[in-house]
Design a protein around this motif. Structure first.
Motif, short mmCIF file in Angstrom:
data_model
loop_
_atom_site.label_atom_id
_atom_site.label_comp_id
_atom_site.label_asym_id
_atom_site.label_seq_id
_atom_site.Cartn_x
_atom_site.Cartn_y
_atom_site.Cartn_z
N PHE A 1 0.83 -1.20 0.00
CA PHE A 1 0.00 0.00 0.00
C PHE A 1 0.87 1.26 0.00
O PHE A 1 1.99 1.26 0.51
N LYS A 2 0.32 2.34 -0.56
CA LYS A 2 0.97 3.64 -0.51
C LYS A 2 0.31 4.49 0.56
O LYS A 2 -0.91 4.48 0.70
N ARG A 3 1.11 5.21 1.30
CA ARG A 3 0.57 6.04 2.38
C ARG A 3 0.03 7.35 1.78
O ARG A 3 0.81 8.23 1.40
N SER A 4 -1.28 7.45 1.73
CA SER A 4 -1.90 8.61 1.09
C SER A 4 -2.98 9.26 1.95
O SER A 4 -3.64 10.21 1.50
N LEU A 5 -3.20 8.75 3.16
CA LEU A 5 -4.27 9.25 4.02
C LEU A 5 -3.71 9.97 5.24
O LEU A 5 -2.71 9.54 5.82
N GLY A 6 -4.38 11.06 5.60
CA GLY A 6 -4.07 11.75 6.84
C GLY A 6 -5.07 11.40 7.92
O GLY A 6 -5.92 10.52 7.75
N VAL A 7 -5.01 12.11 9.03
CA VAL A 7 -5.91 11.84 10.15
C VAL A 7 -7.37 12.03 9.75
O VAL A 7 -8.23 11.19 10.05
N SER A 8 -7.67 13.10 9.02
CA SER A 8 -9.07 13.37 8.66
C SER A 8 -9.63 12.30 7.74
O SER A 8 -10.78 11.88 7.90
N GLY A 9 -8.85 11.84 6.77
CA GLY A 9 -9.33 10.81 5.86
C GLY A 9 -9.66 9.51 6.57
O GLY A 9 -10.72 8.91 6.34
N VAL A 10 -8.77 9.07 7.44
CA VAL A 10 -9.03 7.83 8.19
C VAL A 10 -10.19 8.02 9.16
O VAL A 10 -11.00 7.11 9.38
#
Length: 446
Positions: free
Chosen positions: A3-12
């Motif tokens: 997986f590629k890290r593309s999410l921040g706190v708000s997205g998760v």
């Protein structure tokens, strides 16, 4: 490919709250609590909130230590050993594959006031299929999409809060009452206890953040924030609308006995158009929960293939990641296909098969937190829960009550415990007879 890290706190956080689906819990689970305990459901919700906070602390620490797509089975396997981890995997596998079907089969009931006569099974299959197709798309697009649907869901809950508190009829501090026949009587401790069990399940879902840990920036340092924020917001947006309905309902007996108490309140206070709009919003909330759920469960399923439990032929397929979309597309389609097939099963059977899974999961991670601290298996966690071991002890004590209440419920509770016991036995046999013969089972994420 990983997986590629593309999410921040708000997205998760958007994804986690969408899977928790507080509005669906208010419309589907809370009415059962009102029927059982009346206004005592508010006390039940407060008691469940204590358990929710305690379990969220446990999830936060373990997620910080193991922010891996496998979720609970990785936490348990890395602290209690591979056999316990595989048992947890098996229990979660059943729950995760059945969840979209369970909520899908209730969609036609939610929309019955707006679109009467919707066929139950075709509607559920269509919803699961649509959610599966969305799940194949890029995770950032899904975070945005679920965020939009989540906003509609929160607006529906805000409407109930306004309708109830705008014209309060009674104080929330009066002695709790419940319906008994055509009259109101004092709510009993037993009824409040049964409602508390339902409330714990209504607030479940904040731990799903860990399934997105491998796509989150700086997950070990930030994922605990998501877990705790999701738990706190879930408590607030489920508890406050219930309080508003009790304070502002024109008639308590009708509120306690009506099959759609919040829809009834909206119709009484705001008119039919508002009630229909809220029903549509809840329909979108259920679809949103299915999308977020399939996203999470596909990543769990991907993790099982990475940990080589399906064999040399299937494992490489389960772990395929789309080169452009970055999604575990084969695992997503597999979860969707099984969930669509599960829509043909009776709802009661689905509830029995998945009934005790959440309680077993909570129990296992509470033990994992205690053992992980004692052995040092979680010493690398960035986040450490306060007042240890108060949180896991609170969770275990609450679950003892849940197991007791479930055993007394001969309709779905006791069969659910028995079904989960069979799942555990089958998992132990598979581990002993299949996995162990291949050598030591190594779980990714240590």
């Amino acid at each position: 490919m990983s997986f590629k890290r593309s999410l921040g706190v708000s997205g998760v956080l958007f994804l986690t709250l969408s899977a928790t689906t507080p509005a669906s819990s208010v419309w589907v689970i809370v009415p059962e609590m009102l029927q059982v305990a009346g206004s005592g459901a508010l006390i039940a919700m407060l008691l469940a909130a204590i358990v929710c906070v305690a379990t969220a602390f446990v999830y936060a620490e373990l997620s910080s230590a193991f922010p891996v797509a496998g979720g609970e089975y990785v936490m348990v396997g890395r602290t209690l050993g591979p056999l316990a981890g595989f048992v947890m995997l098996a229990v979660n596998l059943v729950n995760n594959l059945l969840f979209p079907a369970v909520i899908g089969l209730g969609l036609s009931d939610v929309l019955s006031g707006v679109l009467p006569g919707l066929p139950v099974i075709p509607t559920a299959i269509a919803m699961v299929a649509l959610a599966t197709l969305a799940g194949v798309l890029h995770i950032r697009l899904n975070a945005w999409l679920t965020g939009v649907f989540l906003a509609l869901e929160l607006l529906a809950l805000a409407a109930i809060m306004l309708l109830g508190f705008a014209e309060p009829v009674r104080s929330l501090f009066t002695a709790p009452q419940m319906a008994e026949g055509a009259r109101l009587v004092a709510a009993t401790p037993v009824s409040i206890g049964l409602a508390t069990t339902a409330a714990i399940f209504a607030m479940n879902g904040y731990g799903l953040a860990v399934y997105f840990g491998e796509e989150m920036h700086e997950a070990p340092a930030t994922i605990a924030t998501v877990v705790l924020a999701a738990a706190g917001l879930t408590i607030a947006v489920e508890l406050i609308p219930l309080a508003a309905a009790i304070a502002g309902a024109p008639d308590l007996h009708t509120l306690f006995t009506h099959p759609d108490p919040f829809g009834w309140l909206a119709r009484e206070r705001g008119g039919g158009l508002l009630a229909d709009a809220l029903a549509v919003s809840i329909g979108f909330a259920i679809l949103n929960a299915a999308i977020a759920g399939i996203l999470a469960y596909a990543r769990f399923f991907y993790s099982t293939g990475r940990d080589a439990i399906w064999g040399k032929v299937l494992d490489p397929w389960v772990t395929r990641i789309h080169p452009r979309l970055g999604s575990p597309w084969v695992a997503t389609l597999a979860v969707g296909a099984v969930s669509c097939a599960a829509c043909f099963l009776p709802l009661r059977l689905l509830l029995v098969l998945s009934g005790a899974g959440i309680a077993i999961t909570y129990f296992a991670i509470a033990l994992a937190a205690v053992v992980g601290r004692r052995t040092g298996a979680t010493a690398h966690a960035v986040y450490r829960m306060p007042w240890f071991p108060a949180a896991p002890v609170t969770t275990v004590l609450a679950l003892i009550v849940v197991f007791w209440a479930s055993w007394l419920d001969t309709d779905t509770g006791r069969p659910g415990l028995i079904a989960t016991g069979i799942q555990i036995l089958l998992a132990i046999l598979y581990y002993r007879l299949v996995l162990r013969r291949r050598g030591e089972w190594v779980i990714f994420g240590g």
